[in-house]
Design an enzyme around this catalytic site. Structure first.
Site, short mmCIF file in Angstrom:
data_model
loop_
_atom_site.label_atom_id
_atom_site.label_comp_id
_atom_site.label_asym_id
_atom_site.label_seq_id
_atom_site.Cartn_x
_atom_site.Cartn_y
_atom_site.Cartn_z
N SER A 123 42.33 -1.82 -23.09
CA SER A 123 43.68 -2.37 -23.00
C SER A 123 43.57 -3.89 -23.01
O SER A 123 42.85 -4.46 -22.20
CB SER A 123 44.33 -1.87 -21.70
OG SER A 123 45.62 -2.40 -21.55
N LYS A 149 44.32 -1.11 -27.46
CA LYS A 149 45.72 -1.06 -27.02
C LYS A 149 46.16 -2.47 -26.69
O LYS A 149 45.52 -3.17 -25.90
CB LYS A 149 45.83 -0.14 -25.79
CG LYS A 149 47.03 -0.36 -24.89
CD LYS A 149 47.18 0.78 -23.91
CE LYS A 149 47.69 0.32 -22.56
NZ LYS A 149 47.79 1.44 -21.59
N LYS A 151 49.01 -4.99 -25.16
CA LYS A 151 50.19 -5.13 -24.32
C LYS A 151 51.22 -5.95 -25.10
O LYS A 151 50.87 -6.98 -25.67
CB LYS A 151 49.81 -5.85 -23.02
CG LYS A 151 48.92 -5.02 -22.11
CD LYS A 151 49.67 -3.82 -21.57
CE LYS A 151 48.86 -3.10 -20.49
NZ LYS A 151 49.61 -1.95 -19.94
N ASP A 177 51.55 -1.02 -25.70
CA ASP A 177 52.11 -0.63 -24.40
C ASP A 177 53.08 -1.72 -23.94
O ASP A 177 52.68 -2.88 -23.76
CB ASP A 177 50.99 -0.46 -23.38
CG ASP A 177 51.48 0.08 -22.03
OD1 ASP A 177 52.70 0.30 -21.88
OD2 ASP A 177 50.64 0.29 -21.14
N GLU A 202 53.78 2.98 -26.13
CA GLU A 202 53.79 3.48 -24.75
C GLU A 202 54.91 2.80 -23.95
O GLU A 202 55.05 1.57 -23.96
CB GLU A 202 52.41 3.16 -24.15
CG GLU A 202 52.17 3.65 -22.73
CD GLU A 202 50.74 3.31 -22.27
OE1 GLU A 202 49.88 2.95 -23.11
OE2 GLU A 202 50.51 3.37 -21.06
C1 NPQ Z 1 49.19 0.69 -18.06
N1 NPQ Z 1 46.98 -0.22 -17.30
O1 NPQ Z 1 48.72 1.49 -18.84
C2 NPQ Z 1 48.36 -0.06 -17.02
C3 NPQ Z 1 49.08 -1.11 -16.37
C4 NPQ Z 1 48.41 -2.03 -15.46
C5 NPQ Z 1 44.86 -0.64 -18.33
O2 NPQ Z 1 46.88 -1.23 -19.31
C6 NPQ Z 1 46.32 -4.55 -11.66
C7 NPQ Z 1 46.35 -3.22 -11.29
C8 NPQ Z 1 46.78 -4.91 -12.88
C9 NPQ Z 1 46.87 -2.26 -12.13
C10 NPQ Z 1 47.80 -4.31 -15.00
C11 NPQ Z 1 46.34 -0.74 -18.38
C12 NPQ Z 1 47.31 -3.95 -13.76
C13 NPQ Z 1 47.37 -2.62 -13.38
C14 NPQ Z 1 48.33 -3.35 -15.83
C15 NPQ Z 1 47.89 -1.67 -14.26
O3 NPQ Z 1 50.39 0.54 -18.08
MG MG Z 2 50.92 1.98 -19.63
#
Ligand code: NPQ
Ligand code: MG
Length: 358
Positions: A123, A149, A151, A177, A202
């Site tokens: 990610s 992925k 953001k 995402d 996403e």
């Molecule tokens: C998601 N994770 O899929 C999450 C969101 C996310 C890997 O993209 C600190 C703790 C920071 C948890 C940032 C990924 C974070 C977190 C993003 C979770 O939506």
């Molecule tokens: Mg997500």
């Protein structure tokens, strides 16, 4: 724990991960669980201090009161508390770890893993500019990640996606995402993502708004995938039946534990809905369990199960190292990893709270 680089999403920029760990001490041995809640309630309503409080005030006392329990009993013992799934998941996982360490069974065996290693994606946060984004993505490709992925948020979507698609070539697995950053007024704009051959988009809209995702799914060719909205098996089935989602991101913490995560997996497998394992910047403790989950048969897409060094210079367990774009499912009892208790001791920010039976 400091992150190796800041991680920016539509809900903020993180430079460190504050981790809440749960350790259960039983007469059959100890177990560990990692709570996925963030320090602040900006991804979900749960947050570290809230989780610590609900565990201390309600979950741990109820569990201790229940006496002899197995992991499969934990959810019903904790069911009187509404919500707080991330806190419950951490407690259940710790009990499961203790139980399986005692019986010499790995998470993988217990969950029903069908492969010894899992395909990994990564990610990639919102970057300060396109050049730094491309440099970061190129580095992950070099390391062997099998899926990227990105953001996205309003103002950071079509251009970065176009640039990364051009860098990766047409065949590479690429997805985005939004972490709820858009509204239904953006549907026409989001349709422009169809030009980039994405695996999925996403969670574009707020978690409660399944109907908005139905509308987008009808308007767009790119498959819609829900993350934040999927809080349990019932919601998952409902979202699938309403055609709000054609792929599901499964995060055990978000749904109240690995046992509920497996039930969602089973429901999706039955309905031919592909799933993949999400990530919450876990240390090796949570990562080990995620990798085991991702080895179930319905996990047909690479997950956010990245290597330890994607986030941390030093992990709380032995490091997870990417080999040919994959991570090995730990084979030892329980989570299969060893918690570096001396490191936890050194890094912990407050005295350990021992909660015992009254
Ligand atoms: C998601 N994770 O899929 C999450 C969101 C996310 C890997 O993209 C600190 C703790 C920071 C948890 C940032 C990924 C974070 C977190 C993003 C979770 O939506
Ligand atoms: Mg997500």
């Amino acid at each position: 724990m400091p992150l190796v680089r800041p991680f920016e999403t539509s809900f903020g920029r993180q430079t460190a991960r504050e981790v809440l760990l749960v350790r259960v001490i039983t007469d059959a041995g100890d177990g560990w669980g990692e709570c996925v809640a963030m320090a602040d309630p900006v991804y979900s309503s749960e947050y570290v201090e809230g989780c610590a409080d609900v565990i201390r005030s309600y979950l741990a006392p109820a569990l201790l009161e229940a006496g002899t329990v197995r992991a499969a009993d934990v959810a019903s013992v904790l069911d009187f508390v509404i919500g707080h799934r991330m806190a419950k998941a951490a407690v259940e996982t710790a009990v499961l770890d203790a139980q399986l360490r005692a019986s010499g069974t790995s998470f993988g065996e217990y969950f029903g893993a069908v492969r010894p290693e899992v395909d990994c994606g990564v990610s990639v946060g919102i970057a300060p500019d396109l050049d730094s984004l491309l440099a970061e993505v190129a580095g992950y490709v070099e390391e062997g990640y099998r899926r990227i992925k990105l953001k996205i948020k309003p103002g950071w979507d079509l251009l970065p996606v176009a640039a990364v698609r051009a860098l990766l070539g047409p065949e590479a697995l690429l997805q985005v995402d939004a972490n709820t950053a858009y509204t239904i007024a953006d549907i026409d704009h989001l349709r422009e993502l169809d030009a980039f051959g994405l695996l999925l988009i996403e969670q574009p809209f707020v978690e409660e708004d399944i109907a908005a995702h139905v509308r987008l799914a009808r308007a767009i060719d790119t498959p819609v995938c829900l993350d934040e909205s999927i809080t349990g098996t019932r919601v998952a089935i409902d979202a699938i039946e309403r055609d709000a989602t054609s792929i599901i991101n499964i995060k055990a913490g978000r749904v109240g534990g690995y046992l509920e995560a497996i039930r969602i997996h089973d429901a999706c497998l039955e309905r031919d809905v592909p799933v993949w394992c999400g990530g919450m910047l876990e240390t090796g403790i949570g990562r080990a369990a995620n990798v085991a989950l991702a080895a179930l048969p319905g996990f047909t897409l690479p997950g956010d199960t990245s290597a330890s060094n994607r986030y941390f210079a030093e992990d709380l367990t032995e490091s997870f190292v990417l080999v040919d774009g994959r991570l090995a499912v730990p084979a030892g009892p329980g989570s299969g990893v060893t918690v570096r208790t001396e490191l936890v001791e050194e890094w912990k920010s407050r005295p350990t709270q021992l909660i015992t039976r009254a």
